[in-house]
Motif scaffolding. Structure first.
Motif, short mmCIF file in Angstrom:
data_model
loop_
_atom_site.label_atom_id
_atom_site.label_comp_id
_atom_site.label_asym_id
_atom_site.label_seq_id
_atom_site.Cartn_x
_atom_site.Cartn_y
_atom_site.Cartn_z
N ARG A 155 0.98 -0.87 -0.43
CA ARG A 155 0.09 0.32 0.21
C ARG A 155 0.82 1.14 0.28
N THR A 156 2.53 1.74 0.31
CA THR A 156 3.01 2.47 0.16
C THR A 156 3.41 3.15 -1.25
N LYS A 157 3.01 4.04 -1.29
CA LYS A 157 2.92 4.76 -2.63
C LYS A 157 4.78 6.01 -2.66
N ILE A 158 5.06 6.65 -1.53
CA ILE A 158 5.84 7.59 -1.22
C ILE A 158 7.02 7.35 -0.10
N VAL A 159 8.03 6.86 -0.24
CA VAL A 159 8.93 6.78 0.91
C VAL A 159 9.41 8.20 0.99
N PRO A 185 11.83 -1.20 -3.53
CA PRO A 185 10.49 -1.52 -4.21
C PRO A 185 10.26 -1.04 -5.61
N PRO A 186 9.75 -0.87 -7.12
CA PRO A 186 9.31 -0.75 -8.19
C PRO A 186 8.16 0.27 -8.07
N HIS A 187 7.43 -0.35 -6.75
CA HIS A 187 5.78 0.46 -6.97
C HIS A 187 5.89 2.30 -6.22
N VAL A 188 7.50 1.81 -5.67
CA VAL A 188 7.18 3.29 -4.29
C VAL A 188 7.83 4.12 -5.33
N LEU A 189 7.23 5.70 -5.08
CA LEU A 189 8.34 6.66 -5.24
C LEU A 189 9.15 7.33 -4.06
#
Length: 371
Positions: A155-159, A185-189
């Motif tokens: 569920r993480t979109k942004i770090v 991970p590649p789904h994280v910005l």
């Protein structure tokens, strides 16, 4: 929803950002003639001379709306960083970029991960959208990048990586960030907040535009004109990121949120390497002086600060020290809103500012000492 179903439920737990006290407010409330503000990490030297001249020229045309697309500013920044025009996003301060990003990409239930204590806007703007901020404790007053990665879920979109971290002033090295980018991970910005970039003269501190964005990492790098450039009152920030993301940020940005004086002052400040070097050197000297003053009063700054401010853990409720210094005409920053209720942040000022702080600390520490 709250308020009979009218106001969004996500706002019920929201604690808004509380800015540092303005000088005029303290003078008015306490009846003080002289007040020194060392609270908001503003540059003490004001705008660049070229920026002042640009604002004066612009004043004649204030009957006209500003350029809603900030074309000349975006073009100047694209040239400065050797990136495409379409890869420059503009906002009202670095904080404005974080706001636009949250509006553009976060859905209710999404997660953002950040260190804590850190810049509150990462969490505040997530909560506004119904997203969930995941706050990861610092390690030795620095962002713990391994722990950030451990907190990432599907569920993480942004770090967010605040580098140097506000409020602790400490940095993560090039090697640490390289290792982080190998694992994220590649789904994280990843958003690297480099609001204090121009102050830093450390060989292990990376230029995240050149070293990560331009080498293909999934990253948005945030910078601002509010700090070393002396334009905090004009609110000009920008992000360097992928064209698709920049387009999305543009869709949620208000049409005229950057005034004409703000745009022209920023353009005039972009290419001034000599002035940046002068201010960087002055800040290093000022920070050293400020560290010496704090230590002389038994207050130890955190880590190895690299920005234009110091973080000091008082060991008890810092509000008492803040209040006492305020009565002496010195504004520092209590940090409960940043997640550090037992600490204060003190901005590098002029030598005259520091002398006032030194004297005030002497009186305050004596008054607060246990009898």
């Amino acid at each position: 929803m709250t308020d009979g179903g009218f106001v969004r439920a996500s706002l019920s737990e929201l604690v808004p950002y509380e800015p540092g006290k303005p000088v005029e407010e303290v003078q008015r409330e306490l009846g003080l003639k002289r007040v020194v503000k060392l609270a908001s990490n503003e540059g003490p030297l004001g705008p660049f001379p070229a920026a002042l001249e640009a604002m004066e020229r612009t004043a004649r045309d204030l009957n006209r709306y500003p350029d809603g697309g900030a074309y000349r500013l975006r073009a100047a920044l694209a040239e400065r960083h050797d990136v495409r025009f379409e890869e420059i996003a503009i906002g009202s301060g670095a904080d404005g970029i974080v706001d636009l990003l949250s509006q553009a990409v976060l859905e209710p239930g999404d997660e953002v991960v950040c260190g804590w204590p850190s810049f509150p806007s990462y969490a505040i703007y997530a909560v506004k959208t119904g997203a969930v901020p995941v706050k990861v404790p610092l390690r030795d007053d620095r962002y713990d990048l391994d722990a950030l990665l451990d907190a990432v879920t599907q569920r993480t979109k942004i770090v967010y990586v605040c580098n140097p971290n506000n409020p602790t002033g400490t940095m993560n090295t090039r090697a640490e960030l390289e290792a982080y980018f190998e694992r994220v991970p590649p789904h994280v910005l990843t958003v690297v907040d480099q609001a204090y970039f121009e102050y830093i003269d450390e060989s292990e501190y990376p230029d995240c535009v050149a070293e990560y964005f331009k080498r293909g990492r999934r990253v948005l790098v945030v910078r601002t004109f509010s700090k070393i450039y002396g334009l905090a009152g004009l609110r000009v920030g920008y992000g360097v990121g992928g064209a698709e993301l920049v387009t999305a940020l543009g869709k949620v940005r208000r049409a005229f949120d950057l005034s004409s004086p703000a745009q022209e002052a920023a353009i005039a400040s972009v290419d001034a390497p000599d002035e940046l070097r002068r201010r960087r050197a002055a800040n290093i000297d000022g920070r050293t002086e400020l560290e010496r003053i704090m230590r002389a009063h038994g207050l130890e700054p955190a880590g190895s600060a690299v920005g234009n401010f110091l973080f000091v853990d008082i060991g008890s409720d810092a509000q008492s020290l803040f209040d006492a210094l305020l009565r002496e005409g010195v504004i520092v920053r209590p940090l409960a809103g940043f997640g550090a209720p037992e600490a204060i942040r003190v901005t590098v000022g002029t030598s005259e500012d520091h002398a006032v702080l030194d004297e005030a600390l002497g009186r305050v520490k004596q008054a607060l000492a246990p009898s």
